[in-house]
Design a protein around this motif. Structure first.
Motif, PDB file in Angstrom:
ATOM      1  N   GLU A  60       0.890  -1.069   0.106  1.00 30.22           N
ATOM      2  CA  GLU A  60      -0.265   0.114  -0.010  1.00 30.22           C
ATOM      3  C   GLU A  60       0.805   0.763  -0.017  1.00 30.22           C
ATOM      4  O   GLU A  60       1.979   1.449   0.557  1.00 30.22           O
ATOM      5  N   LYS A  61       0.629   1.825  -0.683  1.00 30.00           N
ATOM      6  CA  LYS A  61       1.594   3.478  -0.634  1.00 30.00           C
ATOM      7  C   LYS A  61       0.744   4.434   0.223  1.00 30.00           C
ATOM      8  O   LYS A  61      -0.327   4.583   0.132  1.00 30.00           O
ATOM      9  N   LEU A  62       1.529   4.321   1.384  1.00 30.29           N
ATOM     10  CA  LEU A  62       1.354   5.435   2.447  1.00 30.29           C
ATOM     11  C   LEU A  62       1.530   6.632   1.768  1.00 30.29           C
ATOM     12  O   LEU A  62       2.653   7.045   1.004  1.00 30.29           O
ATOM     13  N   LYS A  63       0.678   7.584   3.028  1.00 30.23           N
ATOM     14  CA  LYS A  63       1.132   9.024   2.403  1.00 30.23           C
ATOM     15  C   LYS A  63       2.308   9.857   3.521  1.00 30.23           C
ATOM     16  O   LYS A  63       2.011   9.598   4.612  1.00 30.23           O
ATOM     17  N   GLU A  64       2.250  10.388   3.308  1.00 30.59           N
ATOM     18  CA  GLU A  64       3.655  11.136   3.967  1.00 30.59           C
ATOM     19  C   GLU A  64       2.979  11.696   5.196  1.00 30.59           C
ATOM     20  O   GLU A  64       2.363  12.055   5.095  1.00 30.59           O
ATOM     21  N   LYS A  65       3.410  11.973   6.304  1.00 29.29           N
ATOM     22  CA  LYS A  65       3.426  12.215   7.143  1.00 29.29           C
ATOM     23  C   LYS A  65       1.826  11.467   7.744  1.00 29.29           C
ATOM     24  O   LYS A  65       1.746  11.935   9.349  1.00 29.29           O
ATOM     25  N   ASP A  66       1.743  10.853   7.058  1.00 26.85           N
ATOM     26  CA  ASP A  66       0.847   9.125   8.063  1.00 26.85           C
ATOM     27  C   ASP A  66       0.937   8.981   9.784  1.00 26.85           C
ATOM     28  O   ASP A  66       2.821   8.922   9.183  1.00 26.85           O
ATOM     29  N   SER A  67       0.555   8.829  10.755  1.00 21.42           N
ATOM     30  CA  SER A  67       0.979   8.142  11.144  1.00 21.42           C
ATOM     31  C   SER A  67       1.309   6.809  11.657  1.00 21.42           C
ATOM     32  O   SER A  67      -0.622   6.482  11.345  1.00 21.42           O
ATOM     33  N   LEU A  68       1.295   6.321  12.536  1.00 15.55           N
ATOM     34  CA  LEU A  68       1.482   5.161  12.561  1.00 15.55           C
ATOM     35  C   LEU A  68       1.289   4.184  14.097  1.00 15.55           C
ATOM     36  O   LEU A  68       1.888   4.362  14.085  1.00 15.55           O
ATOM     37  N   ALA A  69       0.436   3.179  13.621  1.00 15.79           N
ATOM     38  CA  ALA A  69       1.092   2.222  15.321  1.00 15.79           C
ATOM     39  C   ALA A  69       1.947   1.290  14.670  1.00 15.79           C
ATOM     40  O   ALA A  69       1.566   0.815  14.111  1.00 15.79           O
ATOM     41  N   VAL A  70       2.710   0.872  15.607  1.00 12.34           N
ATOM     42  CA  VAL A  70       3.751   0.041  14.948  1.00 12.34           C
ATOM     43  C   VAL A  70       4.293  -0.802  16.067  1.00 12.34           C
ATOM     44  O   VAL A  70       4.264  -0.075  17.034  1.00 12.34           O
ATOM     45  N   GLU A  71       4.514  -2.286  15.956  1.00 10.50           N
ATOM     46  CA  GLU A  71       4.819  -2.831  17.262  1.00 10.50           C
ATOM     47  C   GLU A  71       6.611  -3.990  15.828  1.00 10.50           C
ATOM     48  O   GLU A  71       6.105  -4.646  15.411  1.00 10.50           O
ATOM     49  N   ILE A  72       7.128  -3.957  17.024  1.00  7.52           N
ATOM     50  CA  ILE A  72       8.060  -4.826  17.010  1.00  7.52           C
ATOM     51  C   ILE A  72       8.718  -5.750  17.189  1.00  7.52           C
ATOM     52  O   ILE A  72       8.752  -5.670  18.714  1.00  7.52           O
ATOM     53  N   GLU A  73       8.447  -7.343  16.993  1.00 11.02           N
ATOM     54  CA  GLU A  73       8.430  -8.521  17.524  1.00 11.02           C
ATOM     55  C   GLU A  73       9.913  -8.174  17.954  1.00 11.02           C
ATOM     56  O   GLU A  73      11.203  -7.957  16.683  1.00 11.02           O
ATOM     57  N   VAL A  74      10.767  -8.814  18.777  1.00 10.62           N
ATOM     58  CA  VAL A  74      12.280  -8.141  19.104  1.00 10.62           C
ATOM     59  C   VAL A  74      12.084  -9.470  20.266  1.00 10.62           C
ATOM     60  O   VAL A  74      11.762  -9.824  20.748  1.00 10.62           O
ATOM     61  N   PRO A  75      13.121 -10.492  19.195  1.00 13.27           N
ATOM     62  CA  PRO A  75      14.187 -11.899  19.320  1.00 13.27           C
ATOM     63  C   PRO A  75      14.298 -11.491  20.837  1.00 13.27           C
ATOM     64  O   PRO A  75      15.621 -10.589  21.716  1.00 13.27           O
ATOM     65  N   GLY A  76      14.001 -12.783  21.773  1.00  7.04           N
ATOM     66  CA  GLY A  76      14.153 -12.579  23.046  1.00  7.04           C
ATOM     67  C   GLY A  76      13.724 -11.861  24.207  1.00  7.04           C
ATOM     68  O   GLY A  76      13.937 -12.528  25.277  1.00  7.04           O
ATOM     69  N   PHE A  77      12.408 -11.117  23.618  1.00  8.50           N
ATOM     70  CA  PHE A  77      11.816 -10.682  24.563  1.00  8.50           C
ATOM     71  C   PHE A  77      10.012 -11.440  24.705  1.00  8.50           C
ATOM     72  O   PHE A  77       9.892 -10.850  23.125  1.00  8.50           O
ATOM     73  N   SER A  78       9.256 -11.300  25.247  1.00 15.47           N
ATOM     74  CA  SER A  78       7.986 -11.568  25.561  1.00 15.47           C
ATOM     75  C   SER A  78       7.085 -11.331  24.084  1.00 15.47           C
ATOM     76  O   SER A  78       5.913 -11.066  24.123  1.00 15.47           O
ATOM     77  N   ASN A  79       7.156  -9.442  24.420  1.00 11.65           N
ATOM     78  CA  ASN A  79       6.104  -8.486  24.293  1.00 11.65           C
ATOM     79  C   ASN A  79       7.196  -7.459  23.312  1.00 11.65           C
ATOM     80  O   ASN A  79       7.838  -7.276  23.403  1.00 11.65           O
ATOM     81  N   PRO A  80       5.991  -7.390  22.397  1.00 11.18           N
ATOM     82  CA  PRO A  80       6.584  -6.474  20.796  1.00 11.18           C
ATOM     83  C   PRO A  80       6.564  -5.159  21.631  1.00 11.18           C
ATOM     84  O   PRO A  80       6.071  -4.516  23.036  1.00 11.18           O
ATOM     85  N   VAL A  81       8.014  -4.346  21.186  1.00  8.11           N
ATOM     86  CA  VAL A  81       8.392  -2.425  21.095  1.00  8.11           C
ATOM     87  C   VAL A  81       7.110  -2.147  20.585  1.00  8.11           C
ATOM     88  O   VAL A  81       6.129  -2.273  19.501  1.00  8.11           O
TER      89      VAL A  81
END
Length: 85
Positions: free
Chosen positions: A14-35
């Motif tokens: 999907e082509k997102l628009k500049e300045k759009d805000s996004l909720a980001v979740e990053i799965e980090v190996p070794g940690f149970s909860n995403p950032v």
């Protein structure tokens, strides 16, 4: 695609628009909860070639907004691990 302390680059269909805000979740190996954090789209670049199914692909640069100290520490720890390789 790539990640740093202040942002990341992802591939999207999907082509997102500049300045759009996004909720980001990053799965980090070794940690149970995403950032979890809020990011802003800084730039979008369409790749010249579509994928194998003919879909358009966009590289999207996202700058991280506020991130809580615990999540930031997890992210920095992970980034430091990546630098070793």
């Amino acid at each position: 695609q790539n990640i740093s302390r202040t942002g990341l680059c992802i591939s999207t269909y999907e082509k997102l628009k500049e300045k759009d805000s996004l909720a980001v979740e990053i799965e980090v190996p070794g940690f149970s909860n995403p950032v979890k954090l809020i990011g802003s789209v800084m730039w979008v670049k369409e790749l010249r070639s579509p994928d194998d199914h003919g879909r358009r692909i966009f590289y999207t640069g996202i700058r991280f907004g506020k991130i809580n100290p615990e999540s930031e520490a997890i992210l920095i720890t992970h980034l430091n691990t990546l630098k070793r390789y």
